[in-house]
Design a protein around this motif. Structure first.
Motif, mmCIF file in Angstrom:
data_model
loop_
_atom_site.group_PDB
_atom_site.id
_atom_site.type_symbol
_atom_site.label_atom_id
_atom_site.label_comp_id
_atom_site.label_asym_id
_atom_site.label_seq_id
_atom_site.Cartn_x
_atom_site.Cartn_y
_atom_site.Cartn_z
ATOM 1 N N GLU A 96 -35.881 53.165 54.644
ATOM 2 C CA GLU A 96 -36.160 53.837 56.142
ATOM 3 C C GLU A 96 -36.683 52.731 56.080
ATOM 4 O OE1 GLU A 96 -40.451 53.699 54.536
ATOM 5 O OE2 GLU A 96 -38.818 55.151 54.556
ATOM 6 N N GLN A 97 -36.863 51.503 55.921
ATOM 7 C CA GLN A 97 -36.871 49.658 56.218
ATOM 8 C C GLN A 97 -35.318 49.462 55.941
ATOM 9 O OE1 GLN A 97 -38.439 48.068 57.976
ATOM 10 N NE2 GLN A 97 -39.886 50.502 58.020
ATOM 11 N N GLY A 98 -33.990 50.123 55.036
ATOM 12 C CA GLY A 98 -33.006 50.026 54.717
ATOM 13 C C GLY A 98 -33.598 48.561 53.408
ATOM 14 N N GLN A 99 -33.753 48.686 52.574
ATOM 15 C CA GLN A 99 -34.523 47.968 51.694
ATOM 16 C C GLN A 99 -35.057 46.503 52.171
ATOM 17 O OE1 GLN A 99 -31.784 47.821 48.465
ATOM 18 N NE2 GLN A 99 -33.090 49.568 47.588
ATOM 19 N N GLY A 100 -35.555 46.594 53.442
ATOM 20 C CA GLY A 100 -35.903 45.308 54.232
ATOM 21 C C GLY A 100 -35.352 44.243 54.660
ATOM 22 N N ARG A 101 -33.577 45.081 55.140
ATOM 23 C CA ARG A 101 -32.323 44.473 55.922
ATOM 24 C C ARG A 101 -32.432 45.498 56.817
ATOM 25 N NH1 ARG A 101 -33.185 41.209 52.068
ATOM 26 N NH2 ARG A 101 -31.935 40.772 50.826
ATOM 27 N N GLY A 102 -32.873 46.568 56.878
ATOM 28 C CA GLY A 102 -32.589 47.196 58.324
ATOM 29 C C GLY A 102 -31.328 48.448 58.097
ATOM 30 N N ILE A 103 -31.424 49.532 58.163
ATOM 31 C CA ILE A 103 -29.963 50.122 59.176
ATOM 32 C C ILE A 103 -29.309 49.331 60.408
ATOM 33 C CG2 ILE A 103 -28.973 52.442 59.627
ATOM 34 C CD1 ILE A 103 -30.435 52.181 56.785
ATOM 35 N N HIS A 104 -27.943 49.169 59.323
ATOM 36 C CA HIS A 104 -27.520 48.266 60.938
ATOM 37 C C HIS A 104 -26.230 48.925 61.350
ATOM 38 C CE1 HIS A 104 -27.955 44.240 59.632
ATOM 39 N NE2 HIS A 104 -28.395 45.116 58.066
ATOM 40 N N VAL A 105 -26.160 49.199 62.970
ATOM 41 C CA VAL A 105 -25.290 49.838 63.852
ATOM 42 C C VAL A 105 -24.452 48.370 64.907
ATOM 43 C CG1 VAL A 105 -25.604 51.375 65.586
ATOM 44 C CG2 VAL A 105 -27.296 51.761 63.570
ATOM 45 N N ASP A 106 -23.610 49.134 64.913
ATOM 46 C CA ASP A 106 -22.600 48.428 66.488
ATOM 47 C C ASP A 106 -22.725 49.219 67.485
ATOM 48 O OD1 ASP A 106 -20.769 47.095 67.747
ATOM 49 O OD2 ASP A 106 -20.261 46.176 65.976
ATOM 50 N N VAL A 107 -23.078 49.933 67.968
ATOM 51 C CA VAL A 107 -23.135 50.443 68.788
ATOM 52 C C VAL A 107 -21.924 50.288 70.235
ATOM 53 C CG1 VAL A 107 -24.302 51.890 70.899
ATOM 54 C CG2 VAL A 107 -25.561 51.075 69.014
ATOM 55 N N ASN A 108 -21.609 49.427 70.235
ATOM 56 C CA ASN A 108 -20.866 48.522 71.226
ATOM 57 C C ASN A 108 -19.100 49.759 70.336
ATOM 58 O OD1 ASN A 108 -22.007 47.704 73.241
ATOM 59 N ND2 ASN A 108 -21.450 45.429 72.210
ATOM 60 N N LYS A 109 -18.982 49.678 68.850
ATOM 61 C CA LYS A 109 -18.110 49.633 68.254
ATOM 62 C C LYS A 109 -18.309 51.582 68.293
ATOM 63 C CE LYS A 109 -16.087 49.456 63.670
ATOM 64 N NZ LYS A 109 -16.518 49.093 62.293
ATOM 65 N N GLU A 110 -19.388 50.926 68.049
ATOM 66 C CA GLU A 110 -19.628 53.302 67.495
ATOM 67 C C GLU A 110 -18.880 54.035 69.067
ATOM 68 O OE1 GLU A 110 -20.047 55.376 65.099
ATOM 69 O OE2 GLU A 110 -20.202 53.545 63.906
ATOM 70 N N VAL A 111 -19.183 53.640 70.256
ATOM 71 C CA VAL A 111 -18.972 54.059 71.929
ATOM 72 C C VAL A 111 -18.094 54.185 71.541
ATOM 73 C CG1 VAL A 111 -19.353 53.721 74.242
ATOM 74 C CG2 VAL A 111 -21.357 53.970 72.365
ATOM 75 N N GLU A 112 -16.531 52.877 71.233
ATOM 76 C CA GLU A 112 -15.181 52.476 71.726
ATOM 77 C C GLU A 112 -14.204 53.752 71.029
ATOM 78 O OE1 GLU A 112 -12.770 48.803 70.392
ATOM 79 O OE2 GLU A 112 -14.405 48.240 71.882
ATOM 80 N N LYS A 113 -15.150 53.926 69.376
ATOM 81 C CA LYS A 113 -14.549 54.788 68.661
ATOM 82 C C LYS A 113 -14.826 55.951 69.662
ATOM 83 C CE LYS A 113 -15.382 54.663 64.516
ATOM 84 N NZ LYS A 113 -16.298 54.105 62.903
ATOM 85 N N LYS A 114 -15.503 56.976 69.397
ATOM 86 C CA LYS A 114 -16.313 57.869 70.021
ATOM 87 C C LYS A 114 -15.839 58.130 71.574
ATOM 88 C CE LYS A 114 -18.001 58.185 65.755
ATOM 89 N NZ LYS A 114 -17.655 57.131 65.322
ATOM 90 N N GLY A 115 -15.457 57.377 72.070
ATOM 91 C CA GLY A 115 -15.634 57.496 74.018
ATOM 92 C C GLY A 115 -16.345 56.952 74.900
ATOM 93 N N PHE A 116 -16.443 56.978 75.912
ATOM 94 C CA PHE A 116 -17.139 56.470 76.489
ATOM 95 C C PHE A 116 -17.762 57.977 76.903
ATOM 96 C CE2 PHE A 116 -19.492 55.003 81.023
ATOM 97 C CZ PHE A 116 -19.388 54.394 80.789
ATOM 98 N N LYS A 117 -17.395 59.016 77.117
ATOM 99 C CA LYS A 117 -18.097 60.122 77.676
ATOM 100 C C LYS A 117 -18.938 60.203 76.052
ATOM 101 C CE LYS A 117 -14.744 62.281 79.362
ATOM 102 N NZ LYS A 117 -13.708 63.636 79.199
ATOM 103 N N ASN A 118 -18.836 60.285 74.954
ATOM 104 C CA ASN A 118 -19.740 60.463 74.056
ATOM 105 C C ASN A 118 -21.042 58.953 74.241
ATOM 106 O OD1 ASN A 118 -19.167 62.523 73.141
ATOM 107 N ND2 ASN A 118 -17.014 61.448 71.876
ATOM 108 N N ARG A 119 -21.164 58.244 74.226
ATOM 109 C CA ARG A 119 -22.087 57.064 74.496
ATOM 110 C C ARG A 119 -24.040 57.218 74.237
ATOM 111 N NH1 ARG A 119 -20.691 57.485 79.811
ATOM 112 N NH2 ARG A 119 -22.072 57.229 81.245
ATOM 113 N N THR A 120 -24.136 58.729 75.191
ATOM 114 C CA THR A 120 -25.460 58.777 75.373
ATOM 115 C C THR A 120 -25.299 59.848 74.131
ATOM 116 O OG1 THR A 120 -24.588 61.118 76.130
ATOM 117 C CG2 THR A 120 -24.934 59.447 77.961
ATOM 118 N N LYS A 121 -25.318 60.379 73.385
ATOM 119 C CA LYS A 121 -24.585 61.144 72.409
ATOM 120 C C LYS A 121 -25.415 60.049 71.283
ATOM 121 C CE LYS A 121 -22.261 64.808 73.298
ATOM 122 N NZ LYS A 121 -20.926 65.313 72.490
ATOM 123 N N VAL A 122 -24.416 59.222 71.359
ATOM 124 C CA VAL A 122 -24.047 57.709 70.268
ATOM 125 C C VAL A 122 -26.084 56.826 70.453
ATOM 126 C CG1 VAL A 122 -23.594 54.974 69.735
ATOM 127 C CG2 VAL A 122 -22.287 56.932 70.113
#
Length: 127
Positions: free
Chosen positions: A73-99
């Motif tokens: 849960e701590q990503g071995q002290g480094r965290g879990i990285h998320v690029d939300v803008n990239k995920e929204v761009e790939k999934k489409g603007f309609k899916n931003r609430t799901k992301v």
């Protein structure tokens, strides 16, 4: 120089299903996954023809529990990285609430999430 492990959240969305994976970028291995395809999650939802933000939240909560079981849960002290803008761009603007539903469910369940910003490098939200 030691290669640091870096865990990244990857999301897959279709009209009917949502899948969230945490991937170890060093060896390309999926370390935890949750999906609305799984019977235990699917039976608790009524997605009908489409999964919504509620389903995405449940997927995020299940993924957070599985990360805690794995001790990541701590990503071995480094965290879990998320690029939300990239995920929204790939999934489409309609899916931003799901992301955002998946990301917020992870945060709310004690997972150290590091939001990445392409322009300035990683940005760390205050807790």
């Amino acid at each position: 120089m030691t290669v640091l492990k870096r865990y990244v959240l990857r999301l897959f969305m279709s009209l009917k299903y949502i899948t969230a994976n945490v991937v170890d970028r060093n060896n390309g291995r999926i370390v935890a996954t949750a999906s609305t395809v799984e019977h235990s999650i699917k039976d608790s939802l009524e997605c009908g023809r489409s999964c919504n933000a509620k389903a995405a939240t449940i997927v995020g909560e299940v993924l957070a529990m599985r990360l805690k079981v794995e001790g990541l849960e701590q990503g071995q002290g480094r965290g879990i990285h998320v690029d939300v803008n990239k995920e929204v761009e790939k999934k489409g603007f309609k899916n931003r609430t799901k992301v955002w539903a998946v990301v917020n469910a992870l945060k709310n369940n004690g997972v150290k999430v590091i939001l990445e910003d392409n322009e300035d490098g990683p940005s760390r939200p205050g807790y």
